[in-house]
Design a protein around this motif. Structure first.
Motif, PDB file in Angstrom:
ATOM      1  N   TYR A  25      16.180  -7.439  -6.328  1.00  0.00           N
ATOM      2  CA  TYR A  25      15.608  -6.226  -6.917  1.00  0.00           C
ATOM      3  C   TYR A  25      14.577  -6.533  -8.008  1.00  0.00           C
ATOM      4  CZ  TYR A  25      18.371  -3.312  -3.925  1.00  0.00           C
ATOM      5  OH  TYR A  25      18.878  -2.687  -2.802  1.00  0.00           O
ATOM      6  N   VAL A  56      12.486  -9.283  -7.922  1.00  0.00           N
ATOM      7  CA  VAL A  56      11.270  -9.709  -7.199  1.00  0.00           C
ATOM      8  C   VAL A  56      10.621  -8.494  -6.529  1.00  0.00           C
ATOM      9  CG1 VAL A  56      10.366 -11.200  -5.369  1.00  0.00           C
ATOM     10  CG2 VAL A  56      12.184 -12.047  -6.866  1.00  0.00           C
ATOM     11  N   LEU A  57      11.472  -7.613  -5.968  1.00  0.00           N
ATOM     12  CA  LEU A  57      10.978  -6.395  -5.327  1.00  0.00           C
ATOM     13  C   LEU A  57      10.211  -5.541  -6.341  1.00  0.00           C
ATOM     14  CD1 LEU A  57      11.309  -5.385  -2.451  1.00  0.00           C
ATOM     15  CD2 LEU A  57      13.340  -4.154  -3.134  1.00  0.00           C
ATOM     16  N   ILE A  88       8.633  -6.501  -9.105  1.00  0.00           N
ATOM     17  CA  ILE A  88       7.324  -7.131  -9.393  1.00  0.00           C
ATOM     18  C   ILE A  88       6.357  -6.808  -8.254  1.00  0.00           C
ATOM     19  CG2 ILE A  88       6.103  -9.342  -9.679  1.00  0.00           C
ATOM     20  CD1 ILE A  88       8.838 -10.399 -10.889  1.00  0.00           C
ATOM     21  N   GLY A  89       6.832  -6.947  -7.003  1.00  0.00           N
ATOM     22  CA  GLY A  89       5.993  -6.651  -5.836  1.00  0.00           C
ATOM     23  C   GLY A  89       5.506  -5.211  -5.824  1.00  0.00           C
ATOM     24  N   LEU A  90       6.399  -4.280  -6.166  1.00  0.00           N
ATOM     25  CA  LEU A  90       6.040  -2.854  -6.150  1.00  0.00           C
ATOM     26  C   LEU A  90       5.004  -2.532  -7.218  1.00  0.00           C
ATOM     27  CD1 LEU A  90       9.601  -1.399  -5.529  1.00  0.00           C
ATOM     28  CD2 LEU A  90       7.688  -1.400  -3.917  1.00  0.00           C
ATOM     29  N   LEU A 133       2.746  -4.617  -8.309  1.00  0.00           N
ATOM     30  CA  LEU A 133       1.475  -5.155  -7.808  1.00  0.00           C
ATOM     31  C   LEU A 133       0.903  -4.263  -6.697  1.00  0.00           C
ATOM     32  CD1 LEU A 133       2.316  -8.976  -7.787  1.00  0.00           C
ATOM     33  CD2 LEU A 133       0.913  -7.730  -9.431  1.00  0.00           C
ATOM     34  N   TRP A 134       1.777  -3.715  -5.825  1.00  0.00           N
ATOM     35  CA  TRP A 134       1.323  -2.763  -4.799  1.00  0.00           C
ATOM     36  C   TRP A 134       0.721  -1.522  -5.444  1.00  0.00           C
ATOM     37  CZ3 TRP A 134      -0.227  -3.994  -0.427  1.00  0.00           C
ATOM     38  CH2 TRP A 134       0.477  -4.801   0.470  1.00  0.00           C
ATOM     39  N   VAL A 157      -0.813  -1.406  -8.388  1.00  0.00           N
ATOM     40  CA  VAL A 157      -2.144  -1.825  -8.869  1.00  0.00           C
ATOM     41  C   VAL A 157      -3.133  -1.802  -7.700  1.00  0.00           C
ATOM     42  CG1 VAL A 157      -3.471  -3.757  -9.828  1.00  0.00           C
ATOM     43  CG2 VAL A 157      -1.180  -3.252 -10.731  1.00  0.00           C
ATOM     44  N   TYR A 158      -2.689  -2.361  -6.563  1.00  0.00           N
ATOM     45  CA  TYR A 158      -3.514  -2.421  -5.342  1.00  0.00           C
ATOM     46  C   TYR A 158      -3.873  -1.001  -4.868  1.00  0.00           C
ATOM     47  CZ  TYR A 158      -4.860  -3.973  -0.614  1.00  0.00           C
ATOM     48  OH  TYR A 158      -5.535  -4.230   0.551  1.00  0.00           O
TER      49      TYR A 158
END
Lengths: 84, 84
Positions: free
Chosen positions: A40, A42-43, A45-47, A49-50, A52-53
């Motif tokens: 959760y 790592v998820l 951090i990924g979310l 960044l998504w 931001v994208y």
């Protein structure tokens, strides 16, 4: 709207709402021993960044899907830390 | 490659590899009682639809990220059914 974009919207809805039954289960059973905290984190951090994208590309679908999933993941992190 | 696309790739990597520690934990502890079966079933449907979306748009990033996550989610479904 083209069929493929409807498929994309359904896909985003599925990968977002999927976390609702997990949050519900953790809330009801007050037990998260089998849940991976690392997953959760790592998820999350990924979310971010998504997000931001999505904001850069002004994609409402990416922003919405990741913002909602992000809230559910924050809830899971809270429940994991509370009931570890 | 533009910075925002690198951010997108890191985002996709995070939301994919996040499932590795969860699979590892379920494998090691042979316990998945706190894991929601519904979450992984809905997630799997979403990932299949994302794959269709990625193949249509010929997006290697979407195809790769969802194929790898799909394999990890299949593993979690298998472990959930085996150790329920």
């Amino acid at each position: 709207m083209p069929t493929i974009e409807i498929i994309g919207l359904i896909a985003a809805t599925c990968t977002t709402v999927a976390f609702v039954p997990q949050v519900y289960k953790a809330l009801r059973h007050k037990s998260t021993a089998d849940i991976s905290l690392t997953m959760y984190m790592v998820l999350f951090i990924g979310l971010i960044l998504w997000l931001v994208y999505g904001i850069y590309h002004q994609s409402l679908a990416i922003i919405l899907a990741n913002a909602v999933t992000g809230i559910l993941v924050i809830l899971m992190l809270f429940l994991k830390i509370r009931h570890k």
